[in-house]
Design a protein around this motif. Structure first.
Motif: not given
Length: 281
Positions: A46-51, A251-252, A267-269
């Protein structure tokens, strides 16, 4: 800066059923899915997908589930140099998701109980270290001490609830808990900053409450891990926790509203767009 997550890895066997079975009841399900899981692995992805720039430490077995776990991690941008291999079975869980998207699960820790904490090092320039209770207490204590020595924030997602030693409590900056866990730790949290997730009722942190986003729920499975990972990514980007909560909630919320095949494309976008569209809540 970067996020360092040390914790559990599971291969989740997720069953869809009309309702959770009662004692002695057999329920006819409609689908089965094999999903990468474990709170540590989920939060790292999750952290990686959020940048965020993410490093992970954990342990997977030498079985087929272990191969599936490693494959899922290797398809990410996560630093896996501290991923350990166990000679036995991998951690796993069996989860049942009902028609309302709620679920219950049984976890078998297996390889997660054998993490070699002495071999784990907190990378340089780490801003946030995230731990969970799905690995042994002594593992968390050892990694938390190393993290404090680097000056990184130490977060403990204290799930599942269990008594915490002074060695862990003294090294933790923030406890992240749900409603049940918050009640369990009410007398032991002391002066710690406690962030409580309340599902559809929102989030509470340091006396402030944020309402939840209203979405059609497909499944709540993994929502808490998405929240924690997204929160860590935002804090690593320079935001205070209270500034980061709305993004993590978004995100959740997006996570629970998507089918599993769509969740891997978050992803973050996409979360930022969701947050912008719901900013008037």
């Amino acid at each position: 800066m970067s996020v360092f997550i040390a914790g559990s890895l599971h291969l989740d066997v997720v069953l869809s059923a009309p309702h959770l079975p009662r004692a002695d009841e057999t329920v006819t399900g409609s689908a089965v899915d094999y999903v990468f899981g474990g709170k540590g692995g989920n939060q790292a992805l999750a952290a990686a997908r959020m940048g965020a720039d993410v490093a992970f430490a954990g342990r997977a077995g030498s079985d087929r589930f272990g191969d599936m776990i490693r494959e899922a991690l290797e398809n990410s941008q996560i630093d896996l140099s501290q991923l350990q291999r166990d000679g036995g079975p991998s951690g796993m869980s069996a989860a049942i998701v009902d028609k309302n998207g709620d679920y219950g699960a049984v976890i078998v820790s297996a390889a997660n109980l054998n993490i070699d904490a002495h071999a784990v090092e907190v990378p340089d320039r780490t801003s946030v270290v995230v731990l969970q209770n799905e690995v042994p207490e002594e593992v968390n204590a050892a990694i938390a001490r190393k993290a404090r020595a680097t000056g990184a924030q130490v977060w403990l997602n204290a799930a599942p609830a269990r008594p915490l030693s002074d060695a862990v409590l003294d090294a933790v900056d923030v406890l992240i808990v749900n409603r049940v866990e918050a009640a369990f730790y009410a007398e032991t949290a002391g002066s710690h900053r406690v962030l409580t997730t309340l599902g559809a009722e929102g989030v509470v942190y340091q006396g402030r409450k944020w309402p939840a986003f209203s979405v059609d729920v497909v499944s709540t499975h993994g929502a808490g891990d998405m929240f924690v990972g997204a929160l860590a990514a935002e804090v690593d980007a320079g935001r205070a926790i209270d500034e980061a909560v709305p993004f993590a909630q978004a995100a959740a919320a997006l996570h629970v509203s998507l089918e599993s095949t769509e969740r891997v494309r978050m992803d973050r976008a996409r979360v930022a767009a969701f947050l912008a569209a719901h900013s008037s809540r």
